[in-house]
Write an enzyme that holds these catalytic residues in place. Structure first.
Site, PDB file in Angstrom:
ATOM      1  N   CYS A  42       0.945  -1.170  -0.036  1.00  0.00           N
ATOM      2  CA  CYS A  42      -0.003   0.138   0.163  1.00  0.00           C
ATOM      3  C   CYS A  42       0.902   1.287   0.006  1.00  0.00           C
ATOM      4  CB  CYS A  42      -1.149  -0.022   1.092  1.00  0.00           C
ATOM      5  SG  CYS A  42      -2.346   1.262   1.218  1.00  0.00           S
ATOM      6  N   TYR A  47     -28.475   3.143   9.028  1.00  0.00           N
ATOM      7  CA  TYR A  47     -29.575   4.310   8.892  1.00  0.00           C
ATOM      8  C   TYR A  47     -30.723   3.574   8.422  1.00  0.00           C
ATOM      9  CZ  TYR A  47     -24.903   6.399   8.277  1.00  0.00           C
ATOM     10  OH  TYR A  47     -23.616   6.933   8.580  1.00  0.00           O
ATOM     11  N   GLU A  54     -23.278   3.224   0.958  1.00  0.00           N
ATOM     12  CA  GLU A  54     -23.546   1.843   1.587  1.00  0.00           C
ATOM     13  C   GLU A  54     -22.334   0.860   1.289  1.00  0.00           C
ATOM     14  OE1 GLU A  54     -28.346   1.421   1.517  1.00  0.00           O
ATOM     15  OE2 GLU A  54     -27.377   1.577  -0.431  1.00  0.00           O
ATOM     16  N   THR A 102     -31.606   1.662   5.920  1.00  0.00           N
ATOM     17  CA  THR A 102     -31.830   1.864   4.401  1.00  0.00           C
ATOM     18  C   THR A 102     -30.977   0.734   3.895  1.00  0.00           C
ATOM     19  OG1 THR A 102     -30.168   3.150   4.192  1.00  0.00           O
ATOM     20  CG2 THR A 102     -32.182   4.149   4.602  1.00  0.00           C
TER      21      THR A 102
END
Length: 492
Positions: free
Chosen positions: A130, A387, A463, A389
């Site tokens: 990385c 949330y 999400e 959702t």
């Protein structure tokens, strides 16, 4: 108040710089700059992430007052706002906990000197190639007075840090192989030995940066314009990007949005969401009606653990580490291997015998005060964050899905929860999602935009970032469980 103002300016400045240095603005001052002999860099990427449209990230950050306060704190602590912070902006509650924990690990009182902390961060990030994190901490290492000679390679660092290389290697790629002998070797190395407190600090740093490397690759974090790989001095072409952008996969935002959705039927992805919602409803009904026996639960765990070994991407190719990264670790050929392949059997790690809440938390807090509390808070926020959702649906209980993701990651590491029905994982996580999860967690350097785009196609980018928070915290906890159990066994 002055710091907050400075931080706000630092946040808004990249927007102005981005506009100033964009291809559309290049022509106006180009001739004048050439006459002065000034070479002006252009950003290679389109915003903080190669996977997420820049305008979505900036819109969230500019609208949320809590974000401005977090940016102020981050800027005051680090003197910068890195792209990881800007992508985590989707989830301010988690970001606040993350920044608080990272600040404590790197800058507050603790067993290890500041330059050791950043060097360990370099070692950990380098194991996953990385370069983004390596470059950040090379600068921080030098800023706190670290010896530049250490950056020529691990063999130039003190023997004490070189000795940590083996633990770093095993913890990053095959943590189930860690034993109390690894711990003893570090604590009884004569003049190069570690104290228990120093070792716990080092272990937390290693696991933090292994996991953060997963987030960096999983969300396609781009280097900042001033970093290696973050800019070019080539002029743009009339088509808004130069040939170097094409070869690096850095196209315009609009093109990125088109490419991410090509060959994907909107109706197909819509039905994927509906099918997942229906499976969650059916599983909840089954839970209410009957509960599987302990024998059946154990059997389902073994099946899922075995199946996880055969989840891999068709894009799976070896990634050769660059010299500037590989110099910071030894044995570059050592990487992830499924824990029970090649006839090697590793006993299942039962959370009922050793868990974070009852064992790991208290050990860390005893040897490195307050850090156990900070990490525990971060775990809980990531695990419980919701949330309510799912894509276009609201008022949804997502706890079943979040638990399946978390437990699937631990299952890949051989960690079992006796009270969980592992049969739910195959119902809730499809193959493309499993491929993405396993790649992000086990071999993050191999993550591609295609993998990111191929799972949960109807879900929002926020999400998908949420998924990555679950992945990195579950991974960090799995690594910590194996390392802390080995330390506990050494102590007893």
């Amino acid at each position: 108040m002055r710091l907050a103002t400075a931080a706000s300016e630092a946040y808004t400045t990249p927007l102005a710089v981005s506009e100033l240095l964009s291809c559309k603005q290049w022509g106006a001052g180009r001739d004048q700059n050439e006459e002065l002999g000034i070479r002006i860099p252009r950003p290679l990427g389109q915003g903080p992430s190669r996977f997420i449209p820049e305008k979505e990230i900036l819109q969230v950050g500019s609208e949320d007052a809590q974000m401005h306060a977090l940016f102020a704190d981050s800027f005051a602590a680090l003197g910068r706002l890195d792209n990881i912070t800007l992508v985590m902006v989707f989830h301010p509650q988690y970001l606040e906990s993350f920044l608080k924990t990272q600040h404590y690990l790197l800058q507050m009182d603790g067993p290890l000197p500041l330059h050791y902390r950043h060097y360990i961060g370099i070692m950990a990030a380098a194991r996953h190639q990385c370069s983004y994190l390596v470059n950040l901490h090379v600068n921080d290492f030098l800023h706190v007075g670290g010896d530049p000679k250490w950056l020529n390679g691990l063999e130039n660092a003190p023997q004490k840090l070189q000795n940590l290389g083996e633990l770093n290697k095993v913890l990053a790629h095959r943590p189930w192989l860690i034993t109390k002998e690894h711990i003893e070797g570090l604590l009884k190395a004569e003049e190069h030995s570690w104290s228990l407190a120093e070792l716990v600090h080092a272990v937390v740093l290693l696991t933090h940066y292994h996991s953060l490397a997963s987030f960096t690759f999983g969300c396609g974090i781009s280097p900042e314009i001033h970093c290696d790989g973050g800019h070019t001095f080539r002029p743009p072409s009339v088509s808004n990007y130069c040939i170097c952008d094409i070869t690096n996969g850095n196209h315009t935002v609009d093109e990125m949005q088109v490419n991410s959705t090509e060959n994907v039927s909107v109706s197909d992805s819509f039905f994927e969401v509906e099918a997942l919602m229906e499976k969650m409803r059916q599983l909840q009904e089954c839970r209410d009606e009957e509960e599987a026996s302990q024998e059946e639960m154990a059997s389902r765990f073994e099946i899922e653990k075995r199946e996880s070994m055969f989840v891999f991407s068709s894009d799976d190719e070896e990634v050769t580490p660059a010299r500037d990264v590989s110099r910071h670790f030894e044995d570059p050929s050592y990487g992830y291997k499924d824990f029970s392949r090649h006839g090697m059997h590793v006993p299942t790690f039962r959370v009922q015998d050793y868990c974070w809440e009852d064992h790991g938390y208290s050990l860390v807090n005893r040897l490195y005060p307050d850090v156990g509390q900070l990490i525990d808070e971060k775990f809980h926020i990531a695990y419980n964050l919701t949330y309510n959702t799912m894509a276009m649906h609201k008022d949804v209980d997502t706890s079943m899905l979040r638990r399946a993701i978390w437990n699937y990651i631990h299952c890949m590491f051989g960690i079992r929860y006796d009270d969980y029905d592992y049969g739910e994982i195959n119902q809730l996580l499809d193959r493309s999602f499993k491929v993405y999860i396993k790649t992000v967690v086990c071999t993050p350097e191999k993550v591609t935009k295609r993998m990111y785009d191929s799972f949960w196609r109807q879900f929002k980018h926020s999400e998908k970032v949420h998924v990555n928070l679950l992945l990195i915290e579950a991974r960090m906890q799995a690594e910590l469980l194996y390392a802390l159990r080995a330390i506990t066994r050494y102590m007893t």
